[in-house]
Scaffold this motif. Structure first.
Motif, PDB file in Angstrom:
ATOM      1  N   ASP A   8      -0.075   8.886  -5.226  1.00  0.00           N
ATOM      2  CA  ASP A   8      -0.955   8.114  -6.108  1.00  0.00           C
ATOM      3  C   ASP A   8      -2.307   7.763  -5.472  1.00  0.00           C
ATOM      4  OD1 ASP A   8      -1.630   6.783  -8.527  1.00  0.00           O
ATOM      5  OD2 ASP A   8      -1.237   4.877  -7.531  1.00  0.00           O
ATOM      6  N   PRO A   9      -2.384   7.450  -4.178  1.00  0.00           N
ATOM      7  CA  PRO A   9      -3.722   7.173  -3.616  1.00  0.00           C
ATOM      8  C   PRO A   9      -4.681   8.349  -3.827  1.00  0.00           C
ATOM      9  CG  PRO A   9      -2.019   6.487  -2.082  1.00  0.00           C
ATOM     10  CD  PRO A   9      -1.319   7.224  -3.186  1.00  0.00           C
ATOM     11  N   HIS A  10      -4.180   9.577  -3.665  1.00  0.00           N
ATOM     12  CA  HIS A  10      -5.041  10.751  -3.903  1.00  0.00           C
ATOM     13  C   HIS A  10      -5.479  10.802  -5.376  1.00  0.00           C
ATOM     14  CE1 HIS A  10      -4.177  12.093   0.052  1.00  0.00           C
ATOM     15  NE2 HIS A  10      -2.994  12.624  -0.179  1.00  0.00           N
ATOM     16  N   ILE A  11      -4.541  10.486  -6.260  1.00  0.00           N
ATOM     17  CA  ILE A  11      -4.860  10.530  -7.697  1.00  0.00           C
ATOM     18  C   ILE A  11      -5.933   9.495  -8.026  1.00  0.00           C
ATOM     19  CG2 ILE A  11      -3.920  10.141 -10.037  1.00  0.00           C
ATOM     20  CD1 ILE A  11      -2.925  12.743  -8.775  1.00  0.00           C
ATOM     21  N   LEU A  68     -10.232  14.485   0.336  1.00  0.00           N
ATOM     22  CA  LEU A  68     -11.366  15.122  -0.337  1.00  0.00           C
ATOM     23  C   LEU A  68     -11.043  16.565  -0.701  1.00  0.00           C
ATOM     24  CD1 LEU A  68     -14.117  13.535   1.893  1.00  0.00           C
ATOM     25  CD2 LEU A  68     -13.693  13.054  -0.519  1.00  0.00           C
ATOM     26  N   ILE A  69     -10.297  17.229   0.179  1.00  0.00           N
ATOM     27  CA  ILE A  69      -9.863  18.594  -0.141  1.00  0.00           C
ATOM     28  C   ILE A  69      -8.920  18.566  -1.351  1.00  0.00           C
ATOM     29  CG2 ILE A  69      -8.402  20.497   0.666  1.00  0.00           C
ATOM     30  CD1 ILE A  69     -10.799  20.764   2.227  1.00  0.00           C
ATOM     31  N   MET A 101       0.835  -1.195   0.000  1.00  0.00           N
ATOM     32  CA  MET A 101       0.000   0.000   0.000  1.00  0.00           C
ATOM     33  C   MET A 101       0.877   1.256   0.000  1.00  0.00           C
ATOM     34  SD  MET A 101      -3.060   0.911   2.605  1.00  0.00           S
ATOM     35  CE  MET A 101      -4.157  -0.272   1.866  1.00  0.00           C
ATOM     36  N   ILE A 102       0.549   2.232  -0.832  1.00  0.00           N
ATOM     37  CA  ILE A 102       1.290   3.501  -0.833  1.00  0.00           C
ATOM     38  C   ILE A 102       0.608   4.429   0.163  1.00  0.00           C
ATOM     39  CG2 ILE A 102       2.001   5.475  -2.216  1.00  0.00           C
ATOM     40  CD1 ILE A 102       1.815   3.708  -4.680  1.00  0.00           C
ATOM     41  N   ASN A 103       1.392   4.990   1.061  1.00  0.00           N
ATOM     42  CA  ASN A 103       0.824   5.846   2.089  1.00  0.00           C
ATOM     43  C   ASN A 103       1.320   7.282   1.912  1.00  0.00           C
ATOM     44  OD1 ASN A 103       0.132   7.223   4.378  1.00  0.00           O
ATOM     45  ND2 ASN A 103       0.746   5.607   5.804  1.00  0.00           N
ATOM     46  N   PRO A 104       0.418   8.214   1.539  1.00  0.00           N
ATOM     47  CA  PRO A 104       0.873   9.583   1.284  1.00  0.00           C
ATOM     48  C   PRO A 104       1.316  10.316   2.544  1.00  0.00           C
ATOM     49  CG  PRO A 104      -1.513   9.445   1.107  1.00  0.00           C
ATOM     50  CD  PRO A 104      -1.023   8.057   1.316  1.00  0.00           C
ATOM     51  N   TRP A 105       1.010   9.769   3.725  1.00  0.00           N
ATOM     52  CA  TRP A 105       1.398  10.458   4.955  1.00  0.00           C
ATOM     53  C   TRP A 105       2.635   9.849   5.609  1.00  0.00           C
ATOM     54  CZ3 TRP A 105      -3.976   9.182   4.391  1.00  0.00           C
ATOM     55  CH2 TRP A 105      -4.727  10.263   3.933  1.00  0.00           C
ATOM     56  N   SER A 106       3.204   8.822   4.948  1.00  0.00           N
ATOM     57  CA  SER A 106       4.387   8.194   5.526  1.00  0.00           C
ATOM     58  C   SER A 106       5.634   8.877   4.975  1.00  0.00           C
ATOM     59  CB  SER A 106       4.384   6.707   5.182  1.00  0.00           C
ATOM     60  OG  SER A 106       5.607   6.301   4.702  1.00  0.00           O
ATOM     61  N   SER A 107       6.750   8.740   5.683  1.00  0.00           N
ATOM     62  CA  SER A 107       7.989   9.328   5.175  1.00  0.00           C
ATOM     63  C   SER A 107       8.750   8.311   4.331  1.00  0.00           C
ATOM     64  CB  SER A 107       8.857   9.807   6.335  1.00  0.00           C
ATOM     65  OG  SER A 107       9.105   8.717   7.195  1.00  0.00           O
ATOM     66  N   ALA A 108       8.090   7.177   4.026  1.00  0.00           N
ATOM     67  CA  ALA A 108       8.767   6.129   3.260  1.00  0.00           C
ATOM     68  C   ALA A 108       9.081   6.619   1.847  1.00  0.00           C
ATOM     69  CB  ALA A 108       7.882   4.888   3.181  1.00  0.00           C
ATOM     70  N   GLN A 109      10.134   6.092   1.284  1.00  0.00           N
ATOM     71  CA  GLN A 109      10.481   6.381  -0.099  1.00  0.00           C
ATOM     72  C   GLN A 109      10.088   5.161  -0.920  1.00  0.00           C
ATOM     73  OE1 GLN A 109      12.127   9.453  -1.089  1.00  0.00           O
ATOM     74  NE2 GLN A 109      14.199   9.172  -0.374  1.00  0.00           N
ATOM     75  N   TYR A 110       9.676   5.397  -2.150  1.00  0.00           N
ATOM     76  CA  TYR A 110       9.269   4.288  -3.010  1.00  0.00           C
ATOM     77  C   TYR A 110      10.204   4.262  -4.211  1.00  0.00           C
ATOM     78  CZ  TYR A 110       5.156   4.775  -0.087  1.00  0.00           C
ATOM     79  OH  TYR A 110       4.322   4.880   0.984  1.00  0.00           O
ATOM     80  N   PHE A 111      11.277   3.495  -4.099  1.00  0.00           N
ATOM     81  CA  PHE A 111      12.302   3.542  -5.138  1.00  0.00           C
ATOM     82  C   PHE A 111      12.162   2.460  -6.198  1.00  0.00           C
ATOM     83  CE2 PHE A 111      14.745   7.067  -4.232  1.00  0.00           C
ATOM     84  CZ  PHE A 111      15.080   7.161  -2.905  1.00  0.00           C
ATOM     85  N   ASP A 112      11.350   1.387  -5.915  1.00  0.00           N
ATOM     86  CA  ASP A 112      11.256   0.304  -6.881  1.00  0.00           C
ATOM     87  C   ASP A 112      10.188   0.662  -7.914  1.00  0.00           C
ATOM     88  OD1 ASP A 112      11.162  -1.975  -8.324  1.00  0.00           O
ATOM     89  OD2 ASP A 112      11.179  -3.336  -6.600  1.00  0.00           O
ATOM     90  N   TYR A 113      10.599   1.478  -8.872  1.00  0.00           N
ATOM     91  CA  TYR A 113       9.624   2.052  -9.793  1.00  0.00           C
ATOM     92  C   TYR A 113       8.974   0.988 -10.682  1.00  0.00           C
ATOM     93  CZ  TYR A 113      11.781   6.354  -8.167  1.00  0.00           C
ATOM     94  OH  TYR A 113      12.246   7.360  -7.373  1.00  0.00           O
ATOM     95  N   GLU A 114       9.749  -0.034 -11.083  1.00  0.00           N
ATOM     96  CA  GLU A 114       9.181  -1.097 -11.920  1.00  0.00           C
ATOM     97  C   GLU A 114       8.068  -1.828 -11.166  1.00  0.00           C
ATOM     98  OE1 GLU A 114       9.599  -1.872 -15.082  1.00  0.00           O
ATOM     99  OE2 GLU A 114      10.972  -0.191 -15.316  1.00  0.00           O
ATOM    100  N   LYS A 115       8.316  -2.083  -9.872  1.00  0.00           N
ATOM    101  CA  LYS A 115       7.321  -2.775  -9.057  1.00  0.00           C
ATOM    102  C   LYS A 115       6.052  -1.912  -8.919  1.00  0.00           C
ATOM    103  CE  LYS A 115       6.980  -5.125  -4.624  1.00  0.00           C
ATOM    104  NZ  LYS A 115       7.475  -5.114  -3.269  1.00  0.00           N
ATOM    105  N   LEU A 116       6.263  -0.622  -8.757  1.00  0.00           N
ATOM    106  CA  LEU A 116       5.109   0.274  -8.636  1.00  0.00           C
ATOM    107  C   LEU A 116       4.260   0.228  -9.902  1.00  0.00           C
ATOM    108  CD1 LEU A 116       6.869   3.306  -6.945  1.00  0.00           C
ATOM    109  CD2 LEU A 116       5.003   1.982  -5.967  1.00  0.00           C
TER     110      LEU A 116
END
Ligand code: SF4
Length: 430
Positions: A206-209, A177-178, A1-16
């Protein structure tokens, strides 16, 4: 799950791309961020391509959090916004002053000052032309629309998208929603009506999108689908669909399409259509629909950009000041940070000459790759590094000179840019 409020980085772009249904961009957009795959993914970008090719008005939207200082990492969205503006986009920028007040205790006055001095002045100096920049606390369109959007979603959906639990803050319910309202309100009739809308973001958004794209669809009366290689249009609702079907058929016939209507199924089958007609039919019908529906939104499109690595490796973070270069850093401060950056170089000059460096893991190389539009120059830096003819010390000096020149230009233009604010900031809506 992608979390827009986490400080995690998502570097595995192919997996995404594989796991979240994000598409790889095609080669249509000739901008260095696309050419170098710094924009690694997209959703619905074909709508923007269609708008550009057919010279149809479209919107570009981004937001800024008025806290801290603007740095090189968050310059990338604006680089794209300026590019899309050069292709004809009307640009909207939301200043998230309410969010910075709620989450970081920053007063609205301070948020205004930070937004103008740290961000907007730099945007203008970077080449942003007049556009519509608003403060969330002053925009009643977005406030009202977020309320209306809330009627089309529920907690189960938000839990599934964001991983919310019963103890999650209600801010995490309100905030998506905002954000959806920030993007979708640009398509309200009094602002120009339904338009393709591009939103450049980091993949953590992406979750917001996904949510805002789904919400846009739910408000539409005409739902355009590809079925068996042809276009079908379904009419939402439980009322008598005759008027809506006739209205759509009149429009489509005027564009040369042959249509069969099925009133019972609330459907129109476009006989002489192909999948390539979907965007045109969807946009044309949205514009027509806006005569009877205040919320005939076209699903927003998004580009996803890679995250620039911090100068110390890992994330660029304001909690590690030497990991980033603020656009308001002095030239000497930026140079100092670059000189102390980690690199992909070898331990000794001899090894570097013999084996070459590794620009693919080097944040100094990223300063070239992310902030210089000259492909040949950046390729030369890459090749020289790999070939062992470029040493890290002189490479850092050259990178520092380039970045310093940019900071100098921004500094010199700042007063002039601040003098143009009236062409950018929009007043409170009523
Ligand atoms: S030569 Fe430049 S690009 Fe190559 S590893 Fe060293 S600092 Fe990085």
């Amino acid at each position: 799950m992608i979390n827009p409020w986490s400080s995690a980085q998502y570097f595995d772009y192919e997996k995404l791309i594989k796991e979240f249904g994000i598409q790889k961009p095609n080669n249509y957009f000739n901008f260095f961020m696309f050419r170098r795959h710094l924009v690694f993914g997209e959703r619905g970008l074909e709508y923007i391509e269609y708008a550009v090719k057919n010279k149809i008005k479209f919107n570009a939207m981004t937001g800024l959090m008025p806290s801290g200082q603007m740095h090189l990492g968050n310059k990338l969205s604006i680089d794209q916004i300026i590019y899309f503006q050069s292709l004809g986009a009307d640009v909207y920028i939301a200043v998230a002053d309410l969010e910075s007040y709620a989450t970081r205790g920053i007063s609205l006055e301070k948020a205004h000052e930070t937004a103008v001095n740290e961000y907007i002045a730099n945007y203008i100096s970077m080449g942003l032309k007049p556009c519509k920049i608003y403060f969330q606390s002053e925009n009643f369109d977005t406030e009202n629309l977020s309320y209306i959007l809330s009627n089309e979603t529920n907690m189960n959906e938000l839990k599934a998208i964001y991983g919310l639990t019963d103890s999650s803050s209600m801010l995490h319910v309100n905030s998506p929603l905002i954000q959806a309202a920030d993007v979708l309100h640009t398509q309200l009739n009094h602002l120009g009506g339904p338009r393709a809308t591009i939103v450049p973001v980091g993949v953590d958004q992406d979750p917001h999108i996904r949510l805002m794209r789904d919400l846009a669809k739910r408000f539409r009366i005409y739902n355009v689908k590809i079925e068996d290689g042809k276009i079908s249009v379904y009419i939402k609702g439980s009322d008598d669909p005759k008027n809506k079907i006739d209205m759509a058929i009149k429009l489509l016939s005027g564009h040369g399409y042959e249509c069969n209507a099925n009133y019972e199924y609330r459907a129109i089958y476009v006989k002489n259509s192909s999948p390539e007609d979907k965007i045109k039919i969807d946009i044309d019908l949205a514009v027509e629909e806006s005569k009877i529906n205040d919320f005939a939104f076209i699903e927003p499109s998004a580009t996803f950009q890679k995250l620039e690595t911090g100068l110390k490796g890992g994330k660029m973070s304001s909690s590690v000041p030497d990991s980033l270069i603020s656009l308001n850093d002095s030239e000497s401060e930026a140079t100092r940070k670059i000189k102390h950056a980690v690199t992909g170089g070898k331990q000794t000059v001899e090894e570097q000459k013999k084996y070459g460096g590794n620009p693919d893991i080097c944040p100094v190389y990223e300063l070239y790759k992310y902030h210089n539009s000259d492909d040949k120059y950046v390729q030369r830096v890459y090749d020289e590094c790999k070939g062992g003819v470029r040493m890290c010390g002189s490479c850092k000096t050259e990178a520092a000179e380039n970045i310093s020149a940019m900071l100098k230009m921004l500094g010199e233009k700042k007063d002039e840019s601040l003098g143009k604010l009236d062409n950018y900031l929009i007043k409170r809506s009523s």
